[in-house]
Structures are given as structure tokens and as C-alpha cells.
Design a protein around this motif. Structure first.
Motif, mmCIF file in Angstrom:
data_model
loop_
_atom_site.group_PDB
_atom_site.id
_atom_site.type_symbol
_atom_site.label_atom_id
_atom_site.label_comp_id
_atom_site.label_asym_id
_atom_site.label_seq_id
_atom_site.Cartn_x
_atom_site.Cartn_y
_atom_site.Cartn_z
ATOM 1 N N ASP A 391 0.828 -1.204 0.000
ATOM 2 C CA ASP A 391 0.000 0.000 0.000
ATOM 3 C C ASP A 391 0.862 1.253 0.000
ATOM 4 N N LEU A 392 1.896 1.224 0.856
ATOM 5 C CA LEU A 392 2.742 2.401 0.977
ATOM 6 C C LEU A 392 3.496 2.646 -0.325
ATOM 7 N N LEU A 393 3.994 1.581 -0.910
ATOM 8 C CA LEU A 393 4.684 1.748 -2.182
ATOM 9 C C LEU A 393 3.759 2.413 -3.192
ATOM 10 N N TYR A 394 2.532 1.946 -3.186
ATOM 11 C CA TYR A 394 1.543 2.506 -4.101
ATOM 12 C C TYR A 394 1.347 3.984 -3.815
ATOM 13 N N ALA A 395 1.292 4.310 -2.529
ATOM 14 C CA ALA A 395 1.015 5.695 -2.148
ATOM 15 C C ALA A 395 2.195 6.601 -2.453
ATOM 16 N N MET A 396 3.401 6.099 -2.305
ATOM 17 C CA MET A 396 4.562 6.988 -2.471
ATOM 18 C C MET A 396 5.018 7.074 -3.926
ATOM 19 N N CYS A 397 4.323 6.344 -4.759
ATOM 20 C CA CYS A 397 4.755 6.313 -6.155
ATOM 21 C C CYS A 397 4.482 7.645 -6.847
ATOM 22 N N ASP A 398 5.435 8.146 -7.575
ATOM 23 C CA ASP A 398 5.166 9.270 -8.476
ATOM 24 C C ASP A 398 6.019 9.084 -9.726
ATOM 25 N N ARG A 399 6.001 10.084 -10.577
ATOM 26 C CA ARG A 399 6.654 9.934 -11.864
ATOM 27 C C ARG A 399 8.125 9.526 -11.720
ATOM 28 N N SER A 400 8.769 10.038 -10.693
ATOM 29 C CA SER A 400 10.209 9.828 -10.592
ATOM 30 C C SER A 400 10.556 8.371 -10.261
#
Lengths: 924, 447
Positions: A391-400
Motif C-alpha cells: 500500500d505504501l509503495l503505491y502511495a509513495m509512487c510518483d513519476r520519478s
């Protein structure tokens, strides 16, 4: 019974219980119980009066027997008698029996209520507590009706003992939860809030539970509790560990109270008063500082208590989302926990970080922990912790970091626990789509996904990849190539075959130049999978074949051969058979031109909200998805772009055959036939679909034709004043035959009240009749009332259900105000739940006058010269309901270049904002 | 076929567990904790637990002897506090499974007496040994106690000679597996018991709603050699056939259905309806039968219940014996149910003893002996406690227990002839005893 010592220990009871426990079998137990029941019955027979002790003993036995699962149908009277005893133990047993055994419809309830009243008005604190506990334990509506007025008085009375106050607060909480409408705090509100200042910590702890519950329902009334809570919190936080004596738990001062205070504060926005806010920030900082201090004790209770406060503080910080400094500190603190020995701590840290990641201030800080989180995902032993890490990985994901995270999640997917695979698949699909810079990467990712976890890839995922491929010219060739390669694996997942069939059917020509993937090779590859697939997939493949005939005329003979084979043309499945027959005919009869037109490349899909995201939302419930792609528009199956009604199989619609080739598709002929049949039998079959957009047409206007079919036309004229409305319905008989037993009914949601004037049961041919419906709005609502019309036409019963176009905005009262006034109110309504926002594409032209007319039609006042940008529109109005008035502010920002709108609604009631926003978004 | 056999105590703990086939562990069983990819023995536990959770500890008492849980069938019988459950995943013949379970109970009783937790724990090695013998890969094998006792003994290891061993082998695998050769008795004796239980449901007005007799013919034989026996009774079909020749006054009975011990030659029964056999040594149940016609009802119960207001009930029950005055019925017990809110009972009876048993919610009236064609009565006053429950008392039937020295079905043993051509004793030399006992089964009269 033998004379035993008449102390507190009831020997008879103890003997009975030990007898029961010694029973070897169920039968023996039942025998013993029957014997005891007979004994008690003979004692209760009433020949001679029993003393309190024996009464208590027998009631106890009955209670025990009841708790063993046997029915008890006597002894209630004796229990009620015990209530009036003066001995604590007897009263206690009486209350216990009543709270366990007496149901609300008993005739004894009056006697019981009387006894409770007596105890409440007695000066004996233990008796008062017993009575309060009984009320709370029963907690029924009747109890609430009888005592909801009494208890707040006890709670705030100056001379009530502390222990009674605690009980009263918790009792009231229980009643409020059971029947909120009966517990009206009204005049007591401020005095209840001031319980936060009570000397006794127990009272404060009990009161705060009550206040938290009450204030979550009506925050405005309890606003004053914020400053009191802050000062209380700061006193606790700053106190030395020995100050609070009884309330210090393993060197932590009043941990439960602190947690509850912090939770209460989460019901409110950050305090506006600077001093209060400063004090609160100070408190939070102290809490964060204390977390860094070395532990005062090695005991687990100490760290648990400390961490509980810390986590509650962190969620408050997240809730405020306005102190970058605190947010970053919280994030760092959580980062330390990520590698803590304790599994629970790691879990909580990951969970809190998920919410932190969505805050703009702390997003970067969270991102620094990416390695740790990935590591947790891979090495963590507890599956729930792994889930949080995902979940956290999903949440912290952005373009970079999207590529890295998606790759990690994909590689984890191969070994992931079965229970979280589906969710992981959805997340990967969403991230891949959302942060795809390069669509070939996206296609690769999704195909990989299907390869690794095909079983968990839901329909939506592969629909989406096809949608994107269709809409992006640049990626089509690459997609065809990749799919072709993927299909070459000896064992493919069925979803892969579906994607492959669809994409090759559309864009197989793009790779046909390569001799390794010549048309025939492509076809043979697809057909080699055919027999391993389920019926819907086979249907899709058949459609792909007919597309092949169009794309590559040289394959025509081979494909016709396949279609002609008995296993297709005489398939036992109707859908497959029909397709085979029709495609075969189509390919042999139609000329190349016709074929090319019929089987033209699919038109691009209209942009809609990703249905994958919708699915994830549905799966986890609102709020769980912290990353918002964009505010959702109407959620719907994006595949049904050609026609809105139901389809027998998604693949039929996917190929769009229905709209382009009426003769070729399997469903259209059958479908239109069905329509014909229905129109003979009764128009009701077609009415439902028509009405829904009919309903939306009336959001901004009051008059027009609501419904029309071959038989009947319904016109509508309506007017609204305050919270009242009157609606004139005109029923026109379009036939020359009279309608018999014409009957209409209106079913309203609870928030509306309607009165309908009944009509004559006969409507002559060609005649028009008028009907009046009066509507009163009690409180805000979402569901429109349903109008049900029944009549007989030529003997056949017709049944039509329509949504009446009564929407919440009909009860708007326009309000004129100046710019300054507007912005002040706008700011007042700044809580997140008070605002509803939507960004959507224009579905009509962006003509200024039309827009203005619509906004006026909505019922609000259009305010000129308020918004600094003259392009924007702002409106204000008050929705009048019987229960309350809801102020509502609206702002519409058109973007002419993008053909997009942003609509923002703010009102004092969250449901209203949301509903008006939903309604209005459909109008432009 | 039977996949496994488990014996539980009343707490649901497994005392004996024998698994014959692996398929029974593959649940998934509801209410049972299970994991993906667990071991075989672990899964077996699931089947065991499933029965415990769903039958022994079920909320509602499970009345069906066959329970289906997750496509697995559990057949159980209960003996006092002990549950015997046969488990299978296949579509077996349920009657066969129950027959086997009853047989197994008989075998165990023959070996160590009453089936109780204590006895099972003390004999568990023996039980496993028996299970090995009487059930092979789930198929029932020879379960004749006499035969089993020749090679499964409780008296420690007694090394048998080669001859003995081969004799056992030939006997067990031979045609007459239930009797060994070379038995010798000084006195050839034979006991025949006709045991019947009579079941009745009667309306308050005295109308018979249903009645049947289920009976057994039990034979205890101490005969030398391999005697050929022939058993004759007053079966209607046989009598009618003979009746053509000579006039018989004897009453004949119509047998609805019957089953025989494995020693009876069924082909001969089918052809001539004669029952001929070579009996096993010692005790055996020769046949079981059921009749529904012309049943002699030994007792008639006449109930009279009167409700006097809400708090009082008057009950009067008369019993009449309906058989020859020379015969004596024994162990008579009449059970009169009382309402659940009874708070006191006064009983008056002429004969025997009557008592209100609160633990059973009934008045129990016991009479030691009663001759035929007599009448006796009891009257009781029942005081009731008013309850707030509006439910009416369901008035369960009055039930009765007794024992009479005749067969209520009317069955008579006409002859039992013994032929032993090889040894020199004839039918006349055999001492024969015949006894009839009629007991009550479910003997109820509605009130």
C-alpha cells in the motif's frame, strides 16, 4: 435447602454449578437442570415468602441456567423484586438478571423503569451506578425514551459523585449510539464540554468518549471543546510522570486520556486562535521529543503506552496537514519504526506513512524510505505487514520512481501471498497507467502482469490496456509485436489470449510485413489457443478472425474453412454458433468494400475514469486509495461506448459491431427483435433507460416532456417555494383506445413527503388528464421519488416506473452577496468534507449564455464581479428543507482550450455538496 | 467404501482413529481451521474436527445419523457416551455402513463388555487389531465374534502350532467361516429365544395410529460336529402351503420382512421358504423380522387430562392388561409427562409406586408385576407456576415400558430339527429350550 451461612457466598449456587460441571454428558446436565428448575418453581410458587438471600440465590441459578443456553420463562418477577432490596448484592443480581434476560416488550418494563428511577434519585452512589449500568447494558430504545432526559442532569449536577459521573457519561454514550435522535443535549452542551476541566481524571476520560461521539455528529455545537482539550493535553504532556499518581501507567502520564484527547482534536480543523494553536504545536512537539528519549522502563507496557500516544499524535498531524515541520518529523520518527523489532510497530508505521505520503509536505520525506519499504515487502514474514508495505509503495509512487516501484511490485507478485494478489495486480495496473511516460513500457508492464498473475487480472485491467492501445496510435505497432511474442509461449493465460486476439484483430496488419509474423502465422498462433479457451474468449477470437478476413484477404479461405467446421457452425453454444454462421455469411456475401466498412478499425474510446481505479475503490472502500488520479466522473463500464443497454457478452460490444454493422453482429438483430416484441407487449421494457437522462434534463429546468412512448406522453410543470413544491403531471393518451384502471402512485424516500391527488381510473383515447403532486422536503436527500403508473391498454397491463425530477437543487433560494461577503463565507466552509469538487470534460458547447441560463435554472443566484477571473462563474443559494437550511456556494471554472470544467461546491452539509456537485456535473 | 473410522468420547476427543482411504481429508470443511498446503495427517485432522464441530458440539442436537459435511458423509451411532463415526467420501450403501457399525459394537461388547470410554482406552490395542481384521481398505470383512475369537485373543501371545494356524486359515477363508470343525459336547443342548419389541402410537380415544413389532430369534447352541439345522415357525406362507393337506388350528403370522444370519442358506429360503443352516458355535442371532398385522397389544392406556384454570392440572391414567390371566407382565413403568412450569405434584395410585421426577419432567409410575386382564389406575394433581410465556403446553404422549412372557406378534416356534449324519446323535438327543420375551419398544399413547 439446608441452612447455610448467609454470607455473600451462595453455597447452593456453588454446589449447583459444580454439579453441572461434573456432569459427564449433555443428558445428565439437562436432567440436573430440570431438577433444579422444578425446585426453583416450587420455591417461587408463593406459598410462603422467600427472604432476599434465597431469592437472590435462585435468580442467580436461573441466570446461570439461561447462560448455559436454556430457556427461562419465569422468575422475572422475583428479579424485579430484588431491585427494591437495600442490599447491594441483591440489587446487583437483580439488575444483572434484568439486563441479561428481560426483553423490551415485557410488561414488567414499567416496574423495572420505576425501580431504576428510584435508584437514580437515591443519594447512594453505588445504587445510582448500578442503575446506570443497567440502562447502558439494556440500551434499548425504551430505556432511552425513559431516561435520556434524566442522565445528562446527573452527569452535570454539581453534587454528583465522580464515579457516578463516569457511569453517567458512558451510559449516555451508549444511549446516544443506540438511538441518537432521543438523546438531545441542547442546554447541557456547554456544561458537558466543561467536564473536560474536571478535577477527576476518570470523569474526564469518560466524558471525552461521550464528547468525541457527540461532536463527530454535530461539530459546531461542541466547538468550544477544542481549546479545553488542548489545554488539558498540554497539562498532561508537560506533567512529570509522577504528578498524576493513579493515572500514570508505566511512567506514561494518562496515556488513554491523551489518546482520546488527540482523537477528539481530529474531529476539528486546526484551531484558529493562534495561542491555542501554538500550545497544541508545542504539545505535539513534546510528544515527538519524548519518543526520542530513552525509555524509562524496559517493560513492553511502557513502550506500548508511549507509542499509542505518538501514533495518535501523528494521525492528528496528518489530519491537520498544515505543519510541514511536524509532518517531516513524524515521517522521520516513523522511518525509525520501519526497522523496529516489533511487528506491530512496523505495521502501524507503514500504515501511517501511507497517509503521510498523500500530504504534499511529507511526500518527499516518505520517499526517502523507499529502499526500506521495498525490503519490507520482500523480507517481511507477516502477510498483513507486506500488504501495508505494498500500500505504501503505491502511495509513495510518483513519476520519478514509478518504474522502480512497478518493477519491484511485479517481481514481488510472483511470490506474493494469494490473498493480496488481486489487489497488487490492480495497483500495478493503475500505477503503470498513471505514470506511463512511455506507452510501450505500459504495454510491457501489463502483459508481464498477465503473464505472472493472469488469474488475478480482472476484466477491467485487460479492457483498459486495449482501450489505451486503441486510443494511442504510437503504441499500436509495438503492442501488436509484443502480444505476438507473448502468445508464442507454449502456455498462455486466457487473458493474454483475449488481449492478443483483440489487438491482432485490430492491428495485426502493422506487423504483417515481417515474414515471421505473416498473417497466416498470426492466425495459426491464435487458433492454436482457441480450443483451450472458455466460451467468451472463443467468441472474441471468432470476431478477431472476421477482422483478419478484412485485414488480410489472403487468409479468407483458411478462416472460412475454420468457421465452416462443425465444431464452430454447429457449436452447442448459441453465441458461438451464431457468430460462426453470421461471420461466415458476412465474409462470403459482402464485397470487400462493405466488409471494410463493417469491420473498420475501432474508433477511439472516450476518455473516462479508469475503471480499474473504480474497482480498487470499491474493493477497499473510500479513503483507502490515497492517490487520486482525478475526481471520478460517472463510473461506468467504458466498454459500452456504442450503446448503453445490457449486452450478452462484453466481447460483442468490445468490437463495436453493434453500431457499425447491424447485419453482422450477433446481438443487434436479436436485440432489435426483442425491442419489437417488447413494444408490442408493453412499453415498460424500454422506459427505464429513457427516463434516466430525462431525469437529468430536468435538473436545471422545471417544465417539459418527462416521458413518451407509443402509448403515453407525460408532460411536467413544476414550481417550488421554500421547502415546498407542486408538480403538475399531464398524462396524454396517444392511442385511440381508452386506458382502463389508470392508477399512479408515488414512492418517496424518507426525506421527502408527497401528496398525490388521485385520478379517474379511465383515460379516454386522445385525451389528456392532469394530476397534482405536492412535495415537501424534510431534509436533504439523494434519491428522487419514484412515480409508478399502471393501466390496462387493450387488456394488457402496462407498468411504467419513472423517476420524478425532484432534485435537491429545486429547493434553492437564491442569495445575492458581495465579493467580500462571498469569500468570507467560502473560507468558513473550508473543511474537506464540506467541499465537493469535480473536473470533467464539456459534453456540450461552452456558450456563455447557455451556461448562465443553466446556472440560473439551477436555482442559485449568479453573482457578477465576484471572482477575479471574469471567465469563472460563482453562485450562491440556500437550500430550504423543513429540518434546516443549508447554505451553498458554487464556483464553476471553464477552461476553453481543454474543453474542461472544474466545479467546486461548498456547503455546510457534506451530503448536499456532494449531491449538488454530482447533479450539476452532468449538465455541462 | 468406508474411508475412515473414528471413535469419540462425549467431549469430542478422538479415542480411536483408523483411516483406510486418503480422500476423506480433502475438505474443505466449514468451521474448521485449515491451511493451504498442509500435510496429509493434518488434513485428516480436519475430517476428525469437522465431525466434532458439526455433530458432537453442534448448537442444535443432530438427530440424523448421517451428516454430510463438505461432500463427506459421516455415519454415526452412539453407545452411551461414545460416538462411533464412519467417514466416507464415496456413495456407499448406508445400510451396509450401519450394519457394520452395529456389528462392530457387538464385537467390542463380546470382547470387553460395555462400550465405555474407560473400556475403550483400556483395550485400544485390541480395538486396532480388530479393526485391522474386520475392515480391509474400507470393505467389511468377517465380523463373526466366534471366528474372530479364535485368532484375536486377549490372553497374551500364545504361540500357535502350525496345524492350528493352518486350521484357522482354512476355516476363515473356507466356505463355513463361522464354525470350526471338530467341536464336541457331551450334552447337545440348544436354546432358542424369541425376543420382540412392540411399538405403538395410540390416539387418546384408543385408536391405533401405528403399531409394529420388531423381533429377533436368538440361538445359543452347544452342538457337536457340523450339525445341519432346520427351523420352522408359524409363517403364514408356509402354513398356508401345508394347510392344503391337513387342517391346522394354529394361528399363522404374516412377516413383513426378515433378515438372516449369514449361516442361513438363502437360496433354500427363497425356493422353499425353509430356514436351514449350520449354526455357529455359541450364541448368534438367527433372524430378525418385523410384523405389522394382528399384533397383540399387551396393555391399553386410557389417559384423562383436565386443566383446571391456569395453575392446576388433573391427570388420571388407567392401564388395562390385555393377555391371558395366567401370564404375568413384569417391570411395568408408565411415564406421564408434566408441563415445563410444574411447581408441585401430588400422586395417588392403587398399585405400585409413583413419583414425580423433576429431572425428567415426568411422573414415573412403576409396577413390579401385573397379571393379565387386570386394571389399575393413577391420579395426579399438578400445580403450575404462571409464566409470562404464552406458549401452550405441547402435551407429549404418555409412554410405557414392560416385559411380557409371550410374543406380541404371535410368532410360535414349530420345530427346530438337528441332523448330524457323521456323529451318532439324533434330533431327539438334543435338549431344546424355547423362551418368548415381549418388551415394549416405543409404546406411547397421546393424551
Amino acid at each position: 435447602m439446608p441452612a447455610v451461612s448467609k454470607g455473600d457466598g451462595m453455597r447452593g449456587l456453588a454446589v449447583f454449578i459444580s454439579d453441572i460441571r461434573n456432569c459427564k454428558s449433555k443428558e445428565a446436565e439437562i436432567k440436573r437442570i430440570n431438577k433444579e428448575l422444578a425446585n426453583i418453581r416450587s420455591k417461587f410458587k408463593g406459598d410462603k415468602a422467600l427472604d432476599g438471600y434465597s431469592k437472590k440465590k435462585y435468580v442467580c441459578k436461573l441466570l446461570f441456567i439461561f447462560l448455559l443456553g436454556h430457556d427461562i420463562d419465569f422468575g422475572h418477577m422475583e428479579a424485579v423484586n430484588l431491585l427494591s432490596s437495600n442490599k447491594y448484592t441483591e440489587k446487583q443480581i437483580g439488575y444483572l438478571f434484568i439486563s441479561v434476560l428481560v426483553n423490551s416488550n415485557s410488561e414488567l418494563i414499567r416496574l423495572i423503569n420505576n425501580a431504576i428511577k428510584n435508584d437514580l434519585s437515591s443519594r447512594n452512589p453505588t445504587f445510582m451506578c448500578l442503575a446506570l449500568h443497567c440502562i447502558a447494558n439494556v440500551g434499548s430504545r425504551e430505556m432511552a425514551e425513559a431516561f435520556a432526559g434524566e442522565i445528562p442532569r446527573i452527569l452535570v449536577a454539581g453534587d454528583t459523585m465522580d464515579s457516578v459521573k463516569q457511569s453517567a457519561a458512558l451510559c449516555l454514550l451508549r444511549l446516544y449510539k443506540a438511538s441518537p435522535d432521543l438523546v438531545l443535549m441542547g442546554e447541557w452542551t456547554s456544561r458537558v464540554v466543561h467536564l473536560l476541566n474536571d478535577q477527576h481524571m476518570g470523569v474526564v476520560t469518560a466524558a471525552i468518549s461521550l464528547i468525541t461521539c457527540l461532536s463527530s455528529k454535530n461539530p459546531d455545537e461542541f466547538k468550544t471543546c477544542v481549546s479545553l482539550a488542548v489545554s488539558r493535553l498540554s497539562r498532561i504532556v508537560s506533567s512529570a510522570s509522577t504528578d498524576l499518581q493513579d493515572y500514570t501507567y508505566y511512567f506514561v502520564p494518562a496515556p488513554w486520556l491523551s489518546c482520546k484527547l488527540l482523537r477528539l482534536l481530529q474531529c476539528y480543523p486546526p484551531p484558529e486562535d493562534g495561542a491555542v494553536k501554538g500550545r497544541l504545536v508545542e504539545c505535539l512537539e513534546t510528544i515527538l521529543n519524548k519518543a526520542q528519549e530513552p525509555p524509562k522502563s524496559k517493560k513492553v507496557q511502557h513502550s506500548n503506552a508511549k507509542n499509542a500516544i505518538l501514533f495518535e499524535a501523528i494521525s492528528l498531524i496528518i489530519h491537520y496537514d498544515s505543519e510541514p515541520n511536524l509532518l517531516v518529523r513524524a515521517c522521520n520518527q516513523l522511518g525509525q519504526f520501519l526497522q523496529h523489532r516489533e511487528t506491530n510497530l512496523r505495521y502501524l508505521a507503514l500504515e501511517s506513512m501511507c497517509t503521510l505520503a498523500s500530504s504534499e509536505f511529507s511526500h518527499e520525506a516518505v520517499k526517502t524510505h523507499i529502499e526500506t519499504v521495498i525490503n519490507a515487502l520482500k523480507t517481511e514474514r507477516d502477510v498483513s505487514v507486506r500488504q501495508r508495505a505494498a500500500d505504501l509503495l503505491y502511495a509513495m509512487c510518483d513519476r520519478s520512481n514509478a518504474k522502480q516501484i512497478v518493477a519491484e511490485m511485479l517481481s514481488y507478485l510472483e511470490t506474493a501471498d494469494y490473498s493480496i494478489r488481486e489487489e497488487m495486480v490492480l495497483k500495478v495496473a493503475i500505477l503503470a497507467e498513471k505514470y506511463a511516460v512511455d506507452y510501450s513500457w505500459y504495454v510491457d508492464t501489463i502483459l508481464n502482469l498477465i503473464r505472472i498473475a493472469g488469474d488475478y487480472v480482472s476484466e477491467e485491467v485487460w479492457y483498459r490496456v486495449i482501450q489505451i492501445v486503441i486510443n494511442r496510435d504510437d503504441v499500436q505497432g509495438y503492442a501488436a509485436k509484443t502480444v505476438f511474442e507473448a502468445l508464442q509461449a507454449p502456455a498462455c493465460h486466457e487473458n493474454m489470449v483475449k488481449v492478443g486476439g483483440y489487438i491482432l484483430g485490430e492491428f495485426g496488419n502493422l506487423i504483417a510485413g515481417d515474414p515471421r509474423s505473416s498473417p497466416l502465422v498470426q492466425f495459426n498462433l491464435l487458433h492454436s489457443k482457441f480450443h483451450l479457451c472458455s466460451v467468451p474468449t472463443r467468441a472474441l477470437l471468432l470476431s478477431a478472425y472476421i477482422k483478419f478476413i478484412n485485414l488480410f484477404p489472403e487468409t479468407k479461405a483458411t478462416i472460412q474453412e475454420v468457421l465452416r467446421s462443425d465444431s464452430q457452425i454447429r457449436n452447442s453454444d448459441v453465441e458461438l454458433q451464431q457468430r460462426a454462421v453470421e461471420y461466415l455469411k458476412l465474409s462470403s456475401i459482402a464485397s470487400t468494400d462493405v466488409l471494410a466498412t463493417v469491420l473498420e478499425e475501432m474508433p477511439p474510446f472516450p476518455e473516462r475514469e479508469s475503471s480499474i481505479l473504480a474497482k480498487l475503490k470499491k474493493k477497499k472502500g473510500p479513503g483507502a486509495v490515497s492517490v487520486e488520479l482525478e475526481d471520478g466522473k460517472e463510473r461506468g463500464d467504458y466498454l459500452s461506448h456504442s450503446n448503453g443497454s445490457s449486452t450478452p457478452s462484453p466481447s460483442a460490444d468490445l468490437l463495436g459491431l453493434r453500431s457499425t454493422a447491424p447485419a453482422s453482429g450477433a446481438t443487434p438483430s436479436a436485440g432489435s427483435l426483442l425491442v419489437d416484441v417488447f413494444s408490442e407487449a408493453g412499453p415498460s421494457a424500454t422506459s427505464a433507460g429513457v427516463n434516466d437522462d430525462g431525469f437529468l434534463r430536468f435538473v436545471c429546468k422545471n417544465n417539459g416532456v418527462l416521458f413518451e412512448n407509443q402509448l403515453l406522453q407525460i408532460g411536467i410543470k413544476s414550481e417550488y417555494r421554500q421547502n415546498l413544491g407542486r408538480m403538475y403531471l399531464f398524462y396524454g393518451n396517444k392511442t385511440s383506445v381508452q386506458f382502463v384502471s389508470f392508477n399512479t402512485t408515488v414512492s418517496c424516500p424518507g426525506e421527502l413527503q408527497s401528496h398525490i391527488l388521485q385520478l379517474e381510473p379511465l383515460v379516454e383515447g386522445g385525451a389528456q388528464v392532469q394530476q397534482v403532486i405536492n412535495i415537501e422536503c424534510l431534509t436533504d436527500f439523494i434519491d428522487a421519488p419514484l412515480l409508478n403508473i399502471k393501466f390496462r391498454y387493450g387488456g394488457a397491463l402496462q407498468n411504467i416506473s419513472l423517476k420524478l425530477p425532484v432534485t435537491i437543487n429545486k429547493f434553492f433560494q437564491p442569495t445575492e452577496m458581495a465579493a467580500a461577503d462571498f469569500f468570507q463565507r467560502w473560507k468558513q466552509l473550508s473543511q474537506p468534507q464540506q467541499e465537493a469538487q469535480k473536473i470533467f470534460k464539456a459534453s456540450h458547447g461552452m456558450d456563455t449564455e447557455v451556461l448562465k441560463a443553466k446556472l440560473l435554472g439551477l436555482g442559485t443566484a449568479l453573482l457578477e464581479n465576484v471572482d477575479p477571473n471574469p471567465e469563472n462563474y460563482v453562485c450562491a443559494g440556500v437550500i430550504q428543507t423543513k429540518a434546516q437550511q443549508v447554505g451553498c456556494l458554487l464556483r464553476l471554472e471553464p477552461n476553453a482550450q481543454a474543453q474542461m470544467y472544474r466545479l467546486t461546491l461548498r456547503s455546510s452539509k457534506d451530503t448536499v455538496s456532494q449531491r449538488v456537485c454530482d447533479l450539476l456535473a452532468e449538465q455541462f | 467404501m468406508i474411508g475412515g473410522l473414528f471413535i469419540y468420547n462425549h467431549k469430542g476427543e478422538v479415542l480411536i482413529s483408523r483411516v483406510y482411504r486418503d480422500d476423506i481429508g480433502k475438505g474443505p470443511f466449514p468451521n474448521c481451521f485449515h491451511k493451504v498446503g498442509c500435510t496429509e495427517s493434518y488434513r485428516m485432522r480436519n475430517a476428525v474436527d469437522a465431525f466434532r464441530v458439526n455433530v458432537i458440539h453442534a448448537r442444535q442436537q443432530v438427530r440424523s445419523p448421517v451428516t454430510n459435511i463438505a461432500r463427506t458423509s459421516f455415519f454415526h451411532v452412539k453407545r452411551s457416551n461414545i460416538w462411533l463415526a464412519a467417514v466416507t467420501k464415496q456413495n456407499v450403501n448406508a445400510a451396509m455402513v450401519f450394519e457394520f457399525l452395529y456389528k462392530m459394537c457387538d464385537v467390542m461388547t463380546a470382547y470387553f463388555g460395555k462400550i465405555s470410554e474407560e473400556n475403550i482406552k483400556n483395550n485400544f490395542v485390541l480395538i486396532y487389531e480388530l479393526l485391522d481384521e474386520i475392515l480391509d481398505f474400507g470393505y467389511p470383512q468377517n465380523s463373526e465374534t466366534g471366528a474372530l475369537k479364535t485368532f484375536i485373543t486377549q490372553t497374551g501371545i500364545k504361540s500357535q502350532s502350525k496345524e492350528e494356524q493352518s486350521q484357522i486359515t482354512s476355516q476363515v477363508t473356507g466356505q463355513i467361516g463361522w464354525r470350526r470343525e471338530g467341536i464336541k459336547y457331551r450334552r447337545n443342548e440348544l436354546f432358542l429365544d424369541v425376543l420382540e419389541s412392540v411399538n405403538l402410537l395410540m390416539s387418546p380415544q384408543g385408536q391405533v395410529l401405528s403399531a409394529h413389532v420388531s423381533g429377533r430369534v436368538v440361538m445359543k447352541s452347544y452342538l457337536s460336529g457340523m450339525p445341519e439345522c432346520k427351523f420352522g415357525m408359524n409363517d403364514k406362507i408356509v402354513i398356508d402351503k401345508q394347510g392344503k393337506g391337513g387342517a391346522t388350528e394354529e394361528q399363522s403370522i404374516a412377516i413383513d420382512d426378515c433378515t438372516f444370519h449369514q449361516c442361513v442358506r438363502l437360496s433354500k429360503f427363497d425356493a422353499e421358504r425353509s430356514i436351514s443352516f449350520i449354526p455357529p458355535d455359541g450364541e448368534c442371532e438367527l433372524m430378525r423380522y418385523r410384523t405389522t398385522k394382528d399384533i397383540i397389544l399387551p396393555f391399553r392406556v386410557i389417559p384423562l387430562v383436565r386443566e383446571v384454570g391456569r395453575t392446576k392440572l388433573e391427570v388420571k391414567v388407567v392401564i388395562k392388561s390385555n393377555f391371558k390371566p395366567s401370564l404375568l407382565a413384569q417391570k411395568i413403568e408408565v411415564r406421564i409427562p408434566t408441563p415445563l412450569n410444574t411447581s408441585g405434584v401430588q400422586v395417588i395410585c392403587m398399585k405400585g409406586k409413583a413419583k414425580y421426577k423433576a429431572s425428567e419432567n415426568a411422573i414415573v409410575w412403576k409396577i413390579k408385576r401385573m397379571a393379565g386382564m387386570k386394571e389399575s389406575q393413577i391420579s395426579a394433581e399438578i400445580e403450575l407456576l404462571p409464566t409470562n410465556d404464552k406458549k401452550k403446553w405441547a402435551r407429549p404422549p404418555i409412554s410405557m415400558n414392560f416385559e411380557v412372557p409371550f410374543a406380541p406378534s404371535g410368532l410360535k416356534v414349530r420345530y427346530l430339527k438337528v441332523f448330524e449324519p457323521k456323529l451318532n446323535y439324533s434330533d431327539h438327543d438334543v435338549i431344546k429350550w424355547v423362551r418368548y420375551i415381549g418388551r415394549s419398544g416405543i409404546y406411547e399413547t397421546r393424551c
